[in-house]
Write an enzyme that holds these catalytic residues in place. Structure first.
Site, mmCIF file in Angstrom:
data_model
loop_
_atom_site.group_PDB
_atom_site.id
_atom_site.type_symbol
_atom_site.label_atom_id
_atom_site.label_comp_id
_atom_site.label_asym_id
_atom_site.label_seq_id
_atom_site.Cartn_x
_atom_site.Cartn_y
_atom_site.Cartn_z
ATOM 1 N N LYS A 1 6.940 -2.814 1.393
ATOM 2 C CA LYS A 1 6.406 -3.711 2.298
ATOM 3 C C LYS A 1 7.052 -5.135 2.029
ATOM 4 O O LYS A 1 6.515 -6.100 1.883
ATOM 5 C CB LYS A 1 4.865 -3.869 1.944
ATOM 6 C CG LYS A 1 4.260 -2.610 2.270
ATOM 7 C CD LYS A 1 2.694 -2.643 2.187
ATOM 8 C CE LYS A 1 1.886 -1.484 2.647
ATOM 9 N NZ LYS A 1 1.962 -0.332 1.414
ATOM 10 N N PRO B 1 -0.873 6.346 7.660
ATOM 11 C CA PRO B 1 -1.619 6.578 6.334
ATOM 12 C C PRO B 1 -3.096 6.403 6.615
ATOM 13 O O PRO B 1 -3.502 6.138 7.443
ATOM 14 C CB PRO B 1 -1.000 5.404 5.420
ATOM 15 C CG PRO B 1 -0.457 4.453 6.374
ATOM 16 C CD PRO B 1 -0.657 4.729 7.859
ATOM 17 N N SER C 1 -4.412 0.438 6.979
ATOM 18 C CA SER C 1 -5.420 1.382 6.970
ATOM 19 C C SER C 1 -6.635 0.887 6.497
ATOM 20 O O SER C 1 -7.708 1.696 6.662
ATOM 21 C CB SER C 1 -4.992 2.682 6.652
ATOM 22 O OG SER C 1 -4.600 2.475 5.141
ATOM 23 N N ALA D 1 -8.535 10.409 1.583
ATOM 24 C CA ALA D 1 -8.964 9.357 0.441
ATOM 25 C C ALA D 1 -9.507 8.110 1.033
ATOM 26 O O ALA D 1 -10.657 7.424 0.770
ATOM 27 C CB ALA D 1 -7.917 9.024 -0.661
ATOM 28 N N GLN D 2 -8.898 7.742 2.232
ATOM 29 C CA GLN D 2 -9.301 6.337 2.786
ATOM 30 C C GLN D 2 -10.082 6.501 4.107
ATOM 31 O O GLN D 2 -10.560 5.630 4.638
ATOM 32 C CB GLN D 2 -7.935 5.582 3.319
ATOM 33 C CG GLN D 2 -7.231 5.295 2.135
ATOM 34 C CD GLN D 2 -6.038 4.292 2.556
ATOM 35 O OE1 GLN D 2 -6.311 3.388 3.627
ATOM 36 N NE2 GLN D 2 -4.838 4.510 2.092
ATOM 37 N N GLY D 3 -10.495 7.648 4.273
ATOM 38 C CA GLY D 3 -11.572 8.295 5.419
ATOM 39 C C GLY D 3 -10.966 8.841 6.652
ATOM 40 O O GLY D 3 -11.794 9.099 7.658
ATOM 41 N N ASP E 1 9.118 -11.381 2.029
ATOM 42 C CA ASP E 1 9.579 -12.623 1.491
ATOM 43 C C ASP E 1 10.642 -13.406 2.263
ATOM 44 O O ASP E 1 10.644 -12.831 3.387
ATOM 45 C CB ASP E 1 10.103 -12.341 -0.098
ATOM 46 C CG ASP E 1 10.111 -13.200 -1.166
ATOM 47 O OD1 ASP E 1 10.214 -14.422 -0.801
ATOM 48 O OD2 ASP E 1 9.546 -13.013 -2.140
ATOM 49 N N GLY F 1 -1.228 10.862 0.619
ATOM 50 C CA GLY F 1 -0.998 10.680 -0.948
ATOM 51 C C GLY F 1 -2.052 11.429 -1.765
ATOM 52 O O GLY F 1 -1.927 12.705 -2.061
ATOM 53 N N ARG F 2 -3.168 10.471 -2.029
ATOM 54 C CA ARG F 2 -4.016 11.369 -3.343
ATOM 55 C C ARG F 2 -4.575 12.572 -2.566
ATOM 56 O O ARG F 2 -4.940 13.346 -3.605
ATOM 57 C CB ARG F 2 -5.167 10.182 -3.276
ATOM 58 C CG ARG F 2 -4.727 9.002 -4.138
ATOM 59 C CD ARG F 2 -5.615 7.917 -4.098
ATOM 60 N NE ARG F 2 -5.494 7.073 -2.814
ATOM 61 C CZ ARG F 2 -6.326 6.178 -2.397
ATOM 62 N NH1 ARG F 2 -7.227 5.888 -3.224
ATOM 63 N NH2 ARG F 2 -6.368 5.621 -1.111
HETATM 64 O O1 3DU Z 1 -4.603 6.809 0.592
HETATM 65 P P1 3DU Z 1 -3.447 7.544 0.124
HETATM 66 O O2 3DU Z 1 -3.707 8.086 -1.130
HETATM 67 O O3 3DU Z 1 -3.165 8.904 1.172
HETATM 68 O O4 3DU Z 1 -1.712 6.930 0.245
HETATM 69 C C1 3DU Z 1 -1.722 6.096 1.385
HETATM 70 C C2 3DU Z 1 -0.295 5.792 1.159
HETATM 71 O O5 3DU Z 1 0.468 4.961 2.260
HETATM 72 C C3 3DU Z 1 -0.363 4.551 -0.268
HETATM 73 O O6 3DU Z 1 1.140 4.625 -0.733
HETATM 74 C C4 3DU Z 1 -0.415 3.396 0.396
HETATM 75 O O7 3DU Z 1 -0.009 2.243 -0.164
HETATM 76 C C5 3DU Z 1 0.354 3.383 1.854
HETATM 77 N N1 3DU Z 1 -0.061 2.702 3.008
HETATM 78 C C6 3DU Z 1 -1.441 2.712 3.275
HETATM 79 O O8 3DU Z 1 -2.039 3.196 2.812
HETATM 80 C C7 3DU Z 1 -1.659 1.856 4.605
HETATM 81 C C8 3DU Z 1 -0.840 1.275 5.006
HETATM 82 O O9 3DU Z 1 -0.991 0.443 5.984
HETATM 83 C C9 3DU Z 1 0.394 1.112 4.751
HETATM 84 C C10 3DU Z 1 0.933 1.804 3.511
#
Ligand code: 3DU
Length: 272
Positions: free
Chosen positions: A106, A227, A162, A231-233, A109, A250-251
């Site tokens: 991300k 993403p 997200s 885990a995030q819904g 800077d 991810g998770r």
């Molecule tokens: O929630 P998860 O475990 O499926 O991981 C999502 C990944 O995507 C994690 O590395 C997070 O830093 C990245 N990500 C977002 O979740 C949301 C964004 O807007 C951008 C990146």
């Protein structure tokens, strides 16, 4: 046949020729029949267990790699393992398995710092970086795009994140510099993704209506990476239906009791 051979040559990572990240992702996704990007994130390790992290990540990749088109790294691995001689080896391993690699740093800077960040990550072998358009173009993102262009790598922009508070930044109403009219921040970022020639746009799966809106602006020119699944819904189904091209997961997989079966199940839901 000749064309095919030529394409194989152009995809060589060591060769002079290299397909653009966007095209390479598309071809890799089709070839592997997967639209899933693995978010290669593991939970915080205690100092005693940190030495095992590399082996844990390596074994994990060996098990699940067939179900993905790309692997997205984050600070979860770069901080404890370091870039060169740590994550770089995993990037190579991912490439050996035929996967694309994305560094989710991300970038956020001033330009001169961003340039160094981009050069290091690309030197470690990453095919693309994720950057934050909040920093703007001049002395912000421009050096990142310049380095990417020079090395034929990708830049993916955050357009709408997200998490719950995404609206506080990406959802603000701003004055459009070109028209003077009111516009949503993420709409402006989607337009910038087109203008800058970004290789992808990140829009959270937790906001399918934003995916739909952004997709209307981007069409097929800039693919949406989404993403926030599990885990995030968010759900993969609604993100894809709204117009996402790739799902970042991810998770849901890295913490699953049966990661291989879970990865396969998610891949099967979203075959390109
Ligand atoms: O929630 P998860 O475990 O499926 O991981 C999502 C990944 O995507 C994690 O590395 C997070 O830093 C990245 N990500 C977002 O979740 C949301 C964004 O807007 C951008 C990146």
């Amino acid at each position: 046949m000749k064309t095919k051979e030529f394409l194989v040559v152009t995809t060589s990572r060591n060769g002079v020729f290299r397909l653009s990240f966007r095209v390479n992702m598309e071809q890799t996704s089709k070839k592997r029949e997967s639209s899933i990007v693995l978010a290669f994130d593991f939970p915080l390790e205690t100092s005693e267990n940190r030495d095992n992290l590399f082996t844990k990540a390596e074994r994990f990749l060996e098990l699940v790699h067939p179900y993905f088109c790309a692997v997205k790294f984050n600070h979860h691995l770069v901080l404890p393992l370091g870039l060169f001689n740590g994550v770089q080896k995993l990037v190579k391993k991912a490439h050996d398995f035929g996967l694309m690699t994305i560094m989710d740093c991300k970038v956020n800077d001033i330009g001169s710092t961003n340039q160094v960040i981009a050069e290091y990550y690309y030197a470690a072998g990453f095919d693309a970086l994720i950057a934050n358009p909040f920093i703007g173009w001049h002395e912000g993102l421009q050096p990142v795009f310049d380095v990417a262009k020079k090395l034929k790598r990708g830049v993916i922009l955050l357009v709408y994140m997200s998490h719950k508070a995404a609206a506080e930044g990406y959802g603000q109403t701003i004055l459009d510099a070109e028209t003077g009219g009111k516009i949503a921040q993420y709409v402006s970022f989607a337009k910038k993704a087109l203008k800058y020639g970004a290789d992808g746009a990140v829009v959270g799966a937790t906001y399918p209506e934003k995916i739909r809106e952004v997709r209307e602006i981007l069409g097929r020119t800039v693919p949406i990476y989404s993403p926030g699944i599990g885990a995030q819904g968010g759900t993969g189904h609604s993100a894809l239906e709204a117009g996402a091209r790739y799902l970042i997961v991810g998770r849901e997989i890295t913490l699953a009791e049966h990661p291989v079966e879970t990865a396969k199940k998610i891949r099967d839901l979203a075959k390109p």
